[in-house]
Design a protein around this motif. Structure first.
Motif, mmCIF file in Angstrom:
data_model
loop_
_atom_site.group_PDB
_atom_site.id
_atom_site.type_symbol
_atom_site.label_atom_id
_atom_site.label_comp_id
_atom_site.label_asym_id
_atom_site.label_seq_id
_atom_site.Cartn_x
_atom_site.Cartn_y
_atom_site.Cartn_z
ATOM 1 N N ALA A 137 -9.295 10.880 -16.088
ATOM 2 C CA ALA A 137 -10.516 10.321 -15.515
ATOM 3 C C ALA A 137 -11.698 10.408 -16.476
ATOM 4 O O ALA A 137 -12.594 9.560 -16.443
ATOM 5 C CB ALA A 137 -10.848 11.034 -14.197
ATOM 6 N N LEU A 138 -11.715 11.424 -17.340
ATOM 7 C CA LEU A 138 -12.803 11.549 -18.309
ATOM 8 C C LEU A 138 -12.767 10.444 -19.361
ATOM 9 O O LEU A 138 -13.684 10.327 -20.171
ATOM 10 C CB LEU A 138 -12.760 12.923 -18.991
ATOM 11 C CG LEU A 138 -13.154 14.103 -18.096
ATOM 12 C CD1 LEU A 138 -12.803 15.424 -18.758
ATOM 13 C CD2 LEU A 138 -14.632 14.050 -17.752
ATOM 14 N N SER A 139 -11.723 9.608 -19.344
ATOM 15 C CA SER A 139 -11.609 8.487 -20.275
ATOM 16 C C SER A 139 -12.325 7.241 -19.770
ATOM 17 O O SER A 139 -12.250 6.189 -20.398
ATOM 18 C CB SER A 139 -10.135 8.146 -20.504
ATOM 19 O OG SER A 139 -9.468 9.249 -21.047
ATOM 20 N N SER A 140 -13.008 7.349 -18.651
ATOM 21 C CA SER A 140 -13.742 6.206 -18.118
ATOM 22 C C SER A 140 -14.686 5.654 -19.181
ATOM 23 O O SER A 140 -15.280 6.408 -19.955
ATOM 24 C CB SER A 140 -14.549 6.621 -16.881
ATOM 25 O OG SER A 140 -15.358 5.554 -16.439
ATOM 26 N N THR A 141 -14.823 4.346 -19.207
ATOM 27 C CA THR A 141 -15.732 3.721 -20.172
ATOM 28 C C THR A 141 -17.173 3.723 -19.684
ATOM 29 O O THR A 141 -18.074 3.320 -20.402
ATOM 30 C CB THR A 141 -15.290 2.273 -20.459
ATOM 31 O OG1 THR A 141 -15.227 1.558 -19.223
ATOM 32 C CG2 THR A 141 -13.925 2.251 -21.142
ATOM 33 N N ASN A 142 -17.403 4.182 -18.469
ATOM 34 C CA ASN A 142 -18.736 4.269 -17.877
ATOM 35 C C ASN A 142 -19.349 5.611 -18.301
ATOM 36 O O ASN A 142 -19.347 6.568 -17.541
ATOM 37 C CB ASN A 142 -18.629 4.147 -16.356
ATOM 38 C CG ASN A 142 -19.960 3.927 -15.686
ATOM 39 O OD1 ASN A 142 -20.986 3.762 -16.335
ATOM 40 N ND2 ASN A 142 -19.942 3.923 -14.366
ATOM 41 N N VAL A 143 -19.847 5.676 -19.530
ATOM 42 C CA VAL A 143 -20.311 6.926 -20.132
ATOM 43 C C VAL A 143 -21.825 6.894 -20.303
ATOM 44 O O VAL A 143 -22.398 5.874 -20.676
ATOM 45 C CB VAL A 143 -19.632 7.153 -21.503
ATOM 46 C CG1 VAL A 143 -20.135 8.423 -22.170
ATOM 47 C CG2 VAL A 143 -18.123 7.201 -21.337
ATOM 48 N N MET A 144 -22.453 8.037 -20.032
ATOM 49 C CA MET A 144 -23.893 8.171 -20.220
ATOM 50 C C MET A 144 -24.155 9.316 -21.186
ATOM 51 O O MET A 144 -23.540 10.380 -21.070
ATOM 52 C CB MET A 144 -24.570 8.470 -18.885
ATOM 53 C CG MET A 144 -26.085 8.446 -18.986
ATOM 54 S SD MET A 144 -26.865 9.020 -17.477
ATOM 55 C CE MET A 144 -27.307 10.654 -17.987
ATOM 56 N N ALA A 145 -25.065 9.112 -22.113
ATOM 57 C CA ALA A 145 -25.428 10.152 -23.077
ATOM 58 C C ALA A 145 -26.381 11.145 -22.437
ATOM 59 O O ALA A 145 -27.337 10.760 -21.770
ATOM 60 C CB ALA A 145 -26.071 9.523 -24.306
ATOM 61 N N ALA A 146 -26.113 12.426 -22.649
ATOM 62 C CA ALA A 146 -26.940 13.482 -22.068
ATOM 63 C C ALA A 146 -28.263 13.646 -22.799
ATOM 64 O O ALA A 146 -29.230 14.118 -22.224
ATOM 65 C CB ALA A 146 -26.187 14.806 -22.074
ATOM 66 N N SER B 198 -13.182 1.579 -13.755
ATOM 67 C CA SER B 198 -14.182 2.394 -14.465
ATOM 68 C C SER B 198 -15.518 2.454 -13.745
ATOM 69 O O SER B 198 -16.248 3.434 -13.882
ATOM 70 C CB SER B 198 -14.400 1.860 -15.880
ATOM 71 O OG SER B 198 -13.352 2.255 -16.711
ATOM 72 N N GLN B 199 -15.853 1.426 -12.985
ATOM 73 C CA GLN B 199 -17.140 1.433 -12.295
ATOM 74 C C GLN B 199 -17.210 2.539 -11.241
ATOM 75 O O GLN B 199 -18.293 2.947 -10.834
ATOM 76 C CB GLN B 199 -17.448 0.062 -11.668
ATOM 77 C CG GLN B 199 -16.624 -0.301 -10.447
ATOM 78 C CD GLN B 199 -15.267 -0.919 -10.767
ATOM 79 O OE1 GLN B 199 -14.765 -0.834 -11.869
ATOM 80 N NE2 GLN B 199 -14.671 -1.549 -9.770
ATOM 81 N N LYS B 200 -16.070 3.080 -10.805
ATOM 82 C CA LYS B 200 -16.056 4.153 -9.811
ATOM 83 C C LYS B 200 -16.287 5.530 -10.429
ATOM 84 O O LYS B 200 -16.550 6.490 -9.716
ATOM 85 C CB LYS B 200 -14.718 4.173 -9.062
ATOM 86 C CG LYS B 200 -14.535 3.040 -8.098
ATOM 87 C CD LYS B 200 -13.240 3.228 -7.318
ATOM 88 C CE LYS B 200 -13.087 2.164 -6.255
ATOM 89 N NZ LYS B 200 -11.868 2.394 -5.453
ATOM 90 N N LEU B 201 -16.162 5.637 -11.749
ATOM 91 C CA LEU B 201 -16.252 6.923 -12.436
ATOM 92 C C LEU B 201 -17.304 6.862 -13.533
ATOM 93 O O LEU B 201 -17.343 5.922 -14.314
ATOM 94 C CB LEU B 201 -14.892 7.273 -13.057
ATOM 95 C CG LEU B 201 -13.730 7.401 -12.099
ATOM 96 C CD1 LEU B 201 -12.413 7.468 -12.855
ATOM 97 C CD2 LEU B 201 -13.888 8.620 -11.217
ATOM 98 N N ALA B 202 -18.128 7.901 -13.604
ATOM 99 C CA ALA B 202 -19.139 7.997 -14.665
ATOM 100 C C ALA B 202 -18.994 9.372 -15.334
ATOM 101 O O ALA B 202 -18.736 10.366 -14.662
ATOM 102 C CB ALA B 202 -20.544 7.829 -14.096
ATOM 103 N N VAL B 203 -19.169 9.381 -16.644
ATOM 104 C CA VAL B 203 -18.998 10.607 -17.426
ATOM 105 C C VAL B 203 -20.268 10.886 -18.205
ATOM 106 O O VAL B 203 -20.841 9.996 -18.822
ATOM 107 C CB VAL B 203 -17.801 10.445 -18.400
ATOM 108 C CG1 VAL B 203 -17.630 11.698 -19.241
ATOM 109 C CG2 VAL B 203 -16.522 10.145 -17.635
#
Length: 183
Positions: free
Chosen positions: A33-42, A171-176
């Motif tokens: 699940a951490l491979s989602s393309t919906n990624v946000m930079a901290a 991917s839209q369901k998961l954000a990392v």
């Protein structure tokens, strides 16, 4: 009863292995699940802000918020629990006082040692509806007691076998939340 003990221990280790695979995955095998393309930079290598958590939650569309959860390492959750507002009060005090499961921004928090801790370039927080990760078990988990193979040694063997695959299909369901890299 040694056989029951061994079977229970194998079950625990299989659960930990599966949790790790479904979260992190393995290159060219299961996708976590951490491979989602919906990624946000901290924006930081060593800290997570309340604003970052709010923005991460907003990366999952409203239609998928109903069953959304937070997944993070216990050390990351400890750091988040220590966040304070401008007056020096803990921001999550009223939320985590409600008991287990913990809640952040109204959503349950699940802790896993399989999620990386806060560090440079780490995928430190997963948020969303976990149904965005599709999992296929080709067969159920099969545990067998091997009696004949070890009969000459007056011993038993225990073997477990399973085959599965996983992939982020929505991917839209998961954000990392990805921590910044050291420069």
């Amino acid at each position: 009863d040694l056989v029951s003990f061994v079977v229970k221990e194998m079950g625990k280790r299989i659960a930990i292995f599966l949790e790790g695979e479904l979260l992190k995955g393995t290159s060219s095998k299961a996708t976590g699940a951490l491979s989602s393309t919906n990624v946000m930079a901290a924006g930081s290598t060593s800290a997570i802000s309340a604003d970052a958590l709010i923005e991460l939650q907003a990366k999952v569309p409203t239609a998928f918020q109903k069953d959304a959860v937070w997944v993070m390492n216990p050390a990351t959750f400890t750091a988040i629990k220590k966040l304070k507002d401008g007056a020096g009060d803990y921001m999550l005090q009223k939320v985590f006082a409600e008991g287990f499961p913990y809640r952040i921004l109204g959503k349950p928090v699940y802790l896993s040692d399989n999620v990386p801790t806060i560090a440079s370039n780490a995928l430190a927080v997963l948020y969303g509806d976990l149904s965005g990760l599709s999992v296929n078990f080709h067969e159920g988990i099969d545990v067998q007691i091997l009696r004949e193979k070890y009969i000459t040694q007056h011993a038993l063997g225990v073997i477990a076998w399973f085959e599965f695959d996983s992939k982020v299909t929505e991917s839209q369901k998961l954000a990392v939340l990805k921590m910044a890299a050291n420069l």
